[in-house]
Enzyme design. Sequence first.
Site, mmCIF file in Angstrom:
data_model
loop_
_atom_site.group_PDB
_atom_site.id
_atom_site.type_symbol
_atom_site.label_atom_id
_atom_site.label_comp_id
_atom_site.label_asym_id
_atom_site.label_seq_id
_atom_site.Cartn_x
_atom_site.Cartn_y
_atom_site.Cartn_z
ATOM 1 N N ASP A 1 -4.313 -14.047 3.918
ATOM 2 C CA ASP A 1 -5.024 -13.241 4.121
ATOM 3 C C ASP A 1 -6.124 -13.290 3.144
ATOM 4 O O ASP A 1 -7.356 -13.555 3.597
ATOM 5 C CB ASP A 1 -5.180 -11.205 4.715
ATOM 6 N N HIS B 1 0.520 -1.185 0.052
ATOM 7 C CA HIS B 1 0.296 -0.383 -0.133
ATOM 8 C C HIS B 1 0.386 1.365 0.063
ATOM 9 O O HIS B 1 0.260 2.432 -0.305
ATOM 10 C CB HIS B 1 -0.734 -0.030 1.417
ATOM 11 N N HIS C 1 -5.897 -7.280 -0.638
ATOM 12 C CA HIS C 1 -6.007 -6.662 -0.818
ATOM 13 C C HIS C 1 -5.063 -6.004 -1.468
ATOM 14 O O HIS C 1 -3.820 -6.206 -2.011
ATOM 15 C CB HIS C 1 -5.278 -5.204 0.910
ATOM 16 N N ASP D 1 -2.195 -11.139 -2.215
ATOM 17 C CA ASP D 1 -2.760 -10.328 -0.761
ATOM 18 C C ASP D 1 -3.976 -9.569 -1.023
ATOM 19 O O ASP D 1 -4.633 -9.878 -2.271
ATOM 20 C CB ASP D 1 -1.838 -9.292 -0.222
HETATM 21 ZN ZN LIG Z 1 -3.479 -7.634 3.037
#
Ligand SMILES: [Zn+2]
Length: 328
Positions: free
Chosen positions: A239, A117, A161, A159
């Site tokens: 995740d 991120h 996200h 991941d």
């Molecule tokens: Zn993540």
Amino acid sequence: MLAYHSDRFALPLAPGHRFPLDKYRLLHEAVRRDLPGLRLREAEAATDGELALAHAPGYIGDVAEGRLDAARQREIGFDWSPQLVERSRRSVGATIAAARAALAEGVAANLAGGTHHAQADRGSGYCVFNDAAVAARLMQAEWHRRRRALLRVALIDLDVHQGNGSAAIFRDDPTVFTLSMHGERNFPFRKEASDLDVALPDGCGDAEYLAALDAALAALWQHHAQALPGLIFYLAGADPHEGDRLGRLKLSAAGLAERDRRVLAAARERAIPVALAMAGGYGHVIADTVAVQLGTLAAAYQSWRKWQHNRRAMDPRVESPAAEPDFR
Ligand SMILES: [Zn+2]
């Protein structure tokens, strides 16, 4: 197989902070216990010059000196401390070292990293610096210096996200392909455009996920029909697991193991080295997250062994590595 760690550099968390910092130490211990074939090394810290390959010098200085304003610090999700700076540098250093080792031996790993991120001039979502972005640019520079040739790179970011930081950093760079498979309704809520985004619905299970993965990998190879990447960074987030408190997807541990096997086999079939980073994992039960990540490293180790076997078969002058115990 070389694996780099940085869990000795823990950071002080505010009381009640929900980030599962212990998972790094637990994974390190589990690897030491269950994967004796992995050669564990402590990572060096990334330098300012290395970080500046993907980050704005002003941002690097603000992080190093603790000058981020409260809003920027909140966006990262950790309070500033000297330990946060050191740990963030070490985690980038571990991915750099894993990338160099992967180029030499086929497969290597960072037992942390995957802080996708982080953008050029700001951190976000527990990510200060973008390890894969820095390492990708550094490997390209080192490759060019040695070989006077372009190293194409692909980021396979699984991941749960979206890899918005990586997408933004490489938006105008055709030499680094960004692939992100993520939960459509999950953080970050304003997504950046990767070269290939695969948005998955809440509750997505093994079969649906693996079919989407096959299609995404096919698109990745199709995009590189003229010239394959020379290095893959695989962000193998734990995740998407059904036991994750942030993930919203429903992959089983077996489904995630199959995911890892498919990514590693597809790269190996094309003789593309893979540097792994563990990325996210926030299990209701922390041991579940660690078990998924240990499974990822076991799959990586199996792939590394096949690389060594193939290299010896192709070139008998390649020496066998010192006898490594079998993966149990
Ligand atoms: Zn993540």
